[in-house]
Design an enzyme around this catalytic site. Structure first.
Site, short mmCIF file in Angstrom:
data_model
loop_
_atom_site.label_atom_id
_atom_site.label_comp_id
_atom_site.label_asym_id
_atom_site.label_seq_id
_atom_site.Cartn_x
_atom_site.Cartn_y
_atom_site.Cartn_z
N ARG A 1 -4.36 -16.50 -6.48
CA ARG A 1 -5.57 -15.78 -6.03
C ARG A 1 -6.78 -16.71 -6.04
NH1 ARG A 1 -2.05 -12.66 -4.98
NH2 ARG A 1 -1.52 -10.71 -6.04
N GLU B 1 5.83 1.49 -13.38
CA GLU B 1 5.55 0.96 -12.04
C GLU B 1 6.82 0.46 -11.33
OE1 GLU B 1 2.79 -2.35 -11.82
OE2 GLU B 1 2.90 -2.42 -9.65
N LYS C 1 3.06 4.68 -11.34
CA LYS C 1 2.35 3.76 -10.43
C LYS C 1 3.31 3.31 -9.33
CE LYS C 1 -0.13 -0.62 -10.28
NZ LYS C 1 -1.15 -1.45 -10.94
N SER D 1 -1.67 -1.27 -4.63
CA SER D 1 -2.03 -1.54 -3.22
C SER D 1 -0.97 -2.39 -2.53
CB SER D 1 -3.42 -2.14 -3.10
OG SER D 1 -3.56 -3.35 -3.77
N GLY D 2 -0.31 -3.26 -3.25
CA GLY D 2 0.91 -3.91 -2.77
C GLY D 2 0.79 -4.71 -1.47
N GLY D 3 -0.41 -5.23 -1.16
CA GLY D 3 -0.55 -6.02 0.07
C GLY D 3 -1.25 -5.26 1.18
N ARG E 1 -5.35 -6.25 -5.82
CA ARG E 1 -5.97 -6.94 -4.68
C ARG E 1 -6.95 -6.05 -3.91
NH1 ARG E 1 -0.25 -8.76 -2.57
NH2 ARG E 1 0.26 -7.04 -3.99
P1 13P Z 1 -1.83 -4.76 -6.23
O1 13P Z 1 -2.69 -3.53 -6.09
O2 13P Z 1 -2.52 -6.02 -5.82
O3 13P Z 1 -0.47 -4.57 -5.64
O4 13P Z 1 -1.63 -4.97 -7.78
C1 13P Z 1 -1.28 -3.88 -8.56
C2 13P Z 1 -0.43 -4.30 -9.68
O5 13P Z 1 -0.74 -4.05 -10.81
C3 13P Z 1 0.82 -5.00 -9.37
O6 13P Z 1 1.61 -4.99 -10.51
#
Ligand code: 13P
Length: 355
Positions: free
Chosen positions: A50, A194, A236, A277-279, A308
């Site tokens: 990042r 998650e 999550k 958010s995953g991308g 992100r």
């Molecule tokens: P993102 O929202 O960037 O996917 O990150 C969330 C997260 O905690 C990934 O483990």
């Protein structure tokens, strides 16, 4: 019925020593219908990536400065009820010498900690992955609690391919999440569970729905077998979208698919679903959350736990220059506020133009 008996034993274990009071008050502090979670728990490798994207070297001082900047953002506690930290951050201090978990707590933000140790290939299931870190988890949790953490996060990762996830991948990953969650609850720490189904690839939205549903069914089956108390955890998940190599689906379609699959698989006892958010881009993640909250009443709170999608504009504004700190904080606060509005179903694209 041995399974039922083990569930009852686990429940007795959690309830008998007053641990459930700690868990209940953490849930009450985190789930209030209007705030979400900031994921700032990037591992050393991920934060380096990042930082690299804005030309900043990942030194310990840069990581401390950047994460202090996030947590010192005035007013963040209006929109954010929890922050997931990386182990290193738990021991760091802000510019005024105050421990960062305390800085968060003083804003009304519950500090939490990522406890998994990353992922690798799952032997026997080509293409599937598995996450490490259960050994010694109980002892680590006790230490994290002393440093102020009240909840934890563990991520299992599921790539989609025509063959993946395999049946073994589904059961093995669910088992890890359930074992982790049971240990957390016994230690008085709220588990964030998650299961991240990756957006990578060219799969359709239907395929994403099929995989996420299989994953969630398997995860809740394992949580039940391990006696995890659903009222005292947070889910999550990913949202259901087409693979990132395909055209994007409109928010309404993402919301319809996501809601349909959640209703089929997630018990109403779970208090909150905080999406990753995953991308997805920052505006896309907000618009999709808004569409979800504009649908008919869901039995769970539908919120965010974005990394992100909350941090990207702040990171770009900062660029490693302390003189940009205020601009970066304003960018973070804006995304947090717009996601808060999305939780209420009151986000409009035109609000992106307002400062
Ligand atoms: P993102 O929202 O960037 O996917 O990150 C969330 C997260 O905690 C990934 O483990």
């Amino acid at each position: 019925m041995p399974i039922l008996k083990s569930v009852m034993n686990r429940r007795r274990e959690v309830f008998s020593v007053g641990i459930s009071d700690d868990l209940q008050s953490t849930i009450a502090d985190m789930v209030d219908g209007r705030r979400g979670i900031l994921a700032a728990d990037e591992s050393s490798g991920t934060i380096a990536k990042r930082f690299d994207s804005v030309g900043v070297e990942s030194t310990e001082e840069h990581r401390r400065f950047y994460r202090s900047l996030l947590l010192d953002t005035e007013g963040l506690g209006q929109y954010v009820s929890g922050v997931i930290l990386f182990e290193e951050t738990l021991g760091q201090k802000n510019g005024q010498g105050r421990p960062l978990p305390q800085v968060a707590a003083e804003q009304g933000i519950v500090p939490g900690i990522k406890v998994d140790k990353g992922k690798g290939p799952l032997a026997g299931a080509p293409g599937d992955l598995i996450t490490f870190g259960l050994d010694g988890l109980e002892e680590r949790l006790q230490g994290y609690r002393e440093q102020g953490a009240r909840f934890a996060k563990w991520r299992e990762v599921y790539p989609i391919s025509p063959r993946n996830p395999t049946r073994l991948g589904l059961t093995a990953n669910a088992e890890m999440l359930a074992r982790y969650a049971a240990v957390c609850q016994c230690c008085g720490v709220v588990p964030i569970v998650e299961p991240e189904v990756l957006i990578d690839g060219d799969h359709s939205i239907e395929r994403s729905a099929e995989v996420n549903e299989m994953v969630w069914h398997e995860v809740f089956h394992a949580l039940h077998e391990h006696g995890v108390i659903l009222e005292l955890m947070i889910l999550k998940p990913s949202m259901i979208t087409p693979g990132k190599e395909c055209a994007k689906a409109p928010p309404k379609q993402v919301a319809e698919y996501t809601m349909r699959s959640l209703r089929r698989s997630v018990p109403a006892a779970v208090p909150s679903i905080n999406f990753l958010s995953g991308g997805q881009g920052p505006e896309e993640a907000t618009a999709n959350l808004n569409a979800l909250n504009q649908m008919w009443q869901a039995p769970w709170q539908l919120s965010f736990s974005y990394g992100r999608a909350l941090q990207e504009p702040a990171l770009k504004a900062w660029e490693g220059d302390s003189g940009n700190a205020e601009k970066a904080q304003a960018a973070l606060l804006k995304r947090a506020r717009l996601n808060h509005l999305a939780m209420l179903g009151e986000y409009r694209e035109s609000q992106e133009e307002e400062s």
